[in-house]
Write an enzyme that holds these catalytic residues in place. Structure first.
Site, PDB file in Angstrom:
ATOM      1  NE  ARG A 289      13.252 -54.445  21.033  1.00  0.00           N
ATOM      2  CZ  ARG A 289      13.671 -53.731  22.064  1.00  0.00           C
ATOM      3  NH1 ARG A 289      14.203 -52.551  21.894  1.00  0.00           N
ATOM      4  NH2 ARG A 289      13.556 -54.190  23.294  1.00  0.00           N
TER       5      ARG A 289
ATOM      6  CG  HIS B 198      18.531 -53.640  21.570  1.00  0.00           C
ATOM      7  ND1 HIS B 198      18.344 -52.790  20.502  1.00  0.00           N
ATOM      8  CD2 HIS B 198      19.875 -53.746  21.747  1.00  0.00           C
ATOM      9  CE1 HIS B 198      19.529 -52.384  20.061  1.00  0.00           C
ATOM     10  NE2 HIS B 198      20.476 -52.964  20.788  1.00  0.00           N
TER      11      HIS B 198
ATOM     12  CE1 TYR C 297      14.703 -54.517  27.859  1.00  0.00           C
ATOM     13  CE2 TYR C 297      12.647 -53.900  26.799  1.00  0.00           C
ATOM     14  CZ  TYR C 297      13.898 -54.484  26.734  1.00  0.00           C
ATOM     15  OH  TYR C 297      14.352 -55.036  25.567  1.00  0.00           O
TER      16      TYR C 297
END
Lengths: 396, 325
Positions: A282, A286, A295
């Site tokens: 990805r 998100h 992160y």
């Protein structure tokens, strides 16, 4: 009644043997290398120029749509967006292997599948602006698309709920004698939900013609795959449930297409589920509500940018002579203005009438909802300036 | 007309529905060849084949998830949850999926053809996990209908009504009446529309309201009150969601008193909703506070089942207090 023997296929050992991950190798199907060349040992799928270019255009379109809508969210024009950057091959490559009669039950990052089926920019925008032209009547957050005419089930936010539903939908298709199946998309994070386990088990036991398509993109919001599961990916679970399983390079449109064509054939001919685990990444956040720099490292993202599914597909198409460099420029130009025009139009279309608020809860509006609607309209009449979106409709 | 028990009436309703419409599919844990742990689905697999009546793996969330998809596809699923106490793994599917399917898709897709059957309630020495009455949870879910029959005649008519209704229905079967309740049930096809309460006895002094197995409890209390010369109006609510407030309000305007009896714990039970609504509608007609005679706010006990239950004696005592208020 026949006697049963549930030990029938159990072999015997006389020493303590621990079965571990690693005993089972589930290789990843790869056809197109990151540089756009076909691996020497690999076989290209049967695909014609028209379909290949349509896949390429749909992937490009998805990326353009994502870029534009992330920007629109930043500008405050829509409340939320969710991009599929980096995962276009997984979604479009699989959607391209389906027939139009197959039901798509998606998670929420499958706008590419919808675009492949012909959803227009105007349709995307009507949903995202919750306006009255959205067939879902503007009742859900942006990106919760649904279109019956295109056999694309309306998306819901709870994760994994579509997995057992897909088994049921496929069972119904089989019962009705339809020559069609259901494909169910989800991420590796959603595969931790109980519904995943329930759905795969039921589909296997009840012989449902369904393709479970897992986009293993490495992250569930901020949680990396290694903190999501300790097993050998999602594919190993398919084996555990007695579901035929394929693992595939999700950034390789040819591999995804080949795997899904095979899964489609297996699922329909033998009326059984097939699990595909597409290994992808990805590249996007998100959603517009998080920032990946909290992160994961830029360096990690850069590694995956080099594996871009669109770039490698373009090189392959150019080498085949199915595409010219200037075609892409022209297509991008058209698409950008198409998306922008649709956005500008859709944001001016009003929302559904306020009286619609109690429709579709039931097949008919029951007494208590009629009373609640009446009370609400009365109230809006008294405070028109507090409800500017709808007070114009209710009169004085 | 044959006398049937409640299970036989349900079985007959399922046979009628499956004969009438080949899209009707019945499934759940042990419902296939075995015919269900209570035998409500006896012989359906023999009659209609394994594709239309089958066992599922032991997964309530899976059963309802599967049923939602099957309903959205256009089939008519009748899914069984073996005990109401075990419905909670399916709560997400029911709350977020079954009930919202139509609304969220603007009416493009729906689970309107789905019926979920589940036995509920105590009185069978079932302890915590075979006795609960969870109807109130499901009364809080817009988009769902909730129905509870009181006897075999009602069970057949309401189940056929539920299967034919174009909305998802939770059909809660009072399991202590499965074999205990017997009455004449027409073999012919008939269905009872949902959302309507039934006044089963007219009276003038007080309205007694219940549903399912508790209807016979308020009937017994009314018989005791009659000895004292008290005339009770008895209403079976039948549908919990949407519920028939009009029939109840009309009755309370006549009698001036409302007693609600349910087996579920009193706090936030469906009686609370009825009491709140009826006092809004009938405030100036009330001669006594609306009173609830319900289960205790404890987990359903085993050894003290009899003491826990809102029986006819507790109902009779409450009724007397209301008349002397």
């Amino acid at each position: 009644m026949n006697d049963r023997n549930h030990l029938g296929n159990v072999s015997m050992t006389h020493e303590v043997r621990i079965i571990e991950n690693g005993l089972l190798d589930i290789p990843m199907l790869a056809i197109l290398d990151a540089d756009g060349t076909v691996y020497p040992q690999a076989k290209e799928p049967e695909i014609d120029q028209q379909l290949a270019v349509k896949m390429y255009h749909t992937m490009l379109y998805t990326r353009m749509l994502d870029e534009r809508m992330v920007a629109a969210q930043r500008q405050g024009r829509i409340s939320f967006y969710l991009a599929s950057t980096g995962e276009e091959a997984a979604v479009v490559g699989s959607a391209a292997a389906l027939s139009a009669d197959d039901m798509i039950m998606s998670q929420y990052r499958e706008q590419g599948a919808l675009a492949f089926r012909g959803y227009t920019s105007a349709q995307f925008m009507n949903q995202m602006f919750s306006n009255r032209l959205d067939p879902n009547k503007g009742r859900q957050m942006p990106i919760h698309y649904g279109d019956k005419a295109l056999n694309f089930m309306t998306i819901s936010s709870p994760l994994g709920t579509q997995i057992p539903q897909a088994a049921g939908y496929a069972y119904g298709q089989k019962l009705a004698g339809n020559d069609a199946l259901t494909i169910c998309y989800f991420g590796e994070g959603a595969a931790s939900e109980g519904d995943f386990h329930a759905g795969l088990n039921m589909a296997a036991v009840l012989n449902c013609p369904v393709i479970f398509f897992c986009r293993n993109n490495g992250y569930a919001i901020s949680t990396p795959a290694e903190e999501q599961f300790a097993g050998y990916g999602i594919a190993s679970r398919g084996i555990g449930y007695g579901v035929r399983t394929i693992r595939v390079d999700g950034n390789d449109p040819l591999a995804v297409f080949s795997a899904t064509v095979k899964a489609h054939e297996l699922a329909l001919s033998a009326s059984q589920p097939v699990l595909i685990e597409a290994m992808t990444y990805r590249l996007a956040a998100h959603s517009t509500s998080d920032d990946p720099s909290g992160y994961r490292s830029k360096k990690e993202e850069e590694k995956w940018r080099l594996k871009d599914p669109i770039e490698r597909f373009k090189v392959w198409l150019l080498n085949k002579g199915w595409l010219k460099e200037e075609d892409t420029e022209q297509y991008l130009k058209e698409v950008r203005s198409d998306i922008l025009d649709a956005l500008k139009t859709a944001e001016k279309v009003p929302v559904n009438p306020i009286s619609d608020i109690v429709e579709d809860v039931y097949s008919e509006v029951p007494w208590h909802l009629k009373a609640q609607r009446e009370a609400l309209l009365e109230h809006i009449k008294r405070y028109p300036d507090k409800y500017p979106k709808t007070s114009g409709e209710v009169g004085k | 007309m044959a006398k049937l028990n409640l299970l036989q009436a349900i079985n007959q309703a399922l046979i009628t529905a499956m004969t009438e419409d080949e899209k009707v599919v019945v499934f759940g844990e042990d419902v296939g060849h075995f015919g269900g742990v209570f035998r409500a689905t006896s012989h359906l697999q023999e009659k209609f084949g394994k594709a239309r009546c089958f066992n599922t793996p032991l997964t309530e969330q899976g059963i309802i998830g599967f049923a939602n998809g099957l309903a959205a596809q256009g089939s008519v699923p009748v899914a069984e949850i073996q005990f109401g106490d075990y419905i909670f793994p399916a709560f997400d599917q029911i709350v977020n999926e079954t009930a919202k399917f139509r609304y969220r898709s603007g009416g493009q897709f729906s689970c309107g053809s789905l019926t979920i059957r589940t036995p509920y309630g105590g009185g069978i020495a079932g302890g915590h996990y075979h006795s609960q009455s969870p109807e109130a949870f499901f009364s809080h879910i817009p988009g769902l209908k909730v129905v509870v029959p009181r006897d075999p005649y009602q069970a057949k008519g309401l189940l056929l009504g539920a299967i034919r209704d174009d909305n998802p229905v939770l059909f809660m079967e009072p399991k202590r009446l499965y074999r205990a309740s017997v009455c004449e049930v027409p073999e012919d096809d008939y269905s009872i529309g949902l959302g309507k309460a039934e006044v089963i006895q007219e009276g003038t002094d007080i309205t007694l309201l219940a549903w399912g197995a508790q209807v016979e409890i308020i009937q017994k209390a009314a018989a005791m009150a009659l000895e004292d010369g008290v005339s009770c109006e008895i209403i079976d609510l039948r549908s919990i969601l949407p519920w028939d407030a009009q029939t109840v309000a009309e009755s309370v305007m006549k009698t001036g008193r409302l007693l609600i009896n349910h087996e579920a714990p009193v706090t936030s039970g469906f009686g609370s909703e009825i009491a709140a609504h009826i006092q809004e509608q009938c405030f100036l007609y009330l001669e006594a506070p609306i009173t609830r005679v319900c289960g205790l706010d404890t987990p359903y006990p085993l050894a003290h089942e009899k003491e826990y239950m809102p029986d006819e004696y507790k109902t009779y005592e409450a009724l007397k207090r209301m008349l002397n208020y």
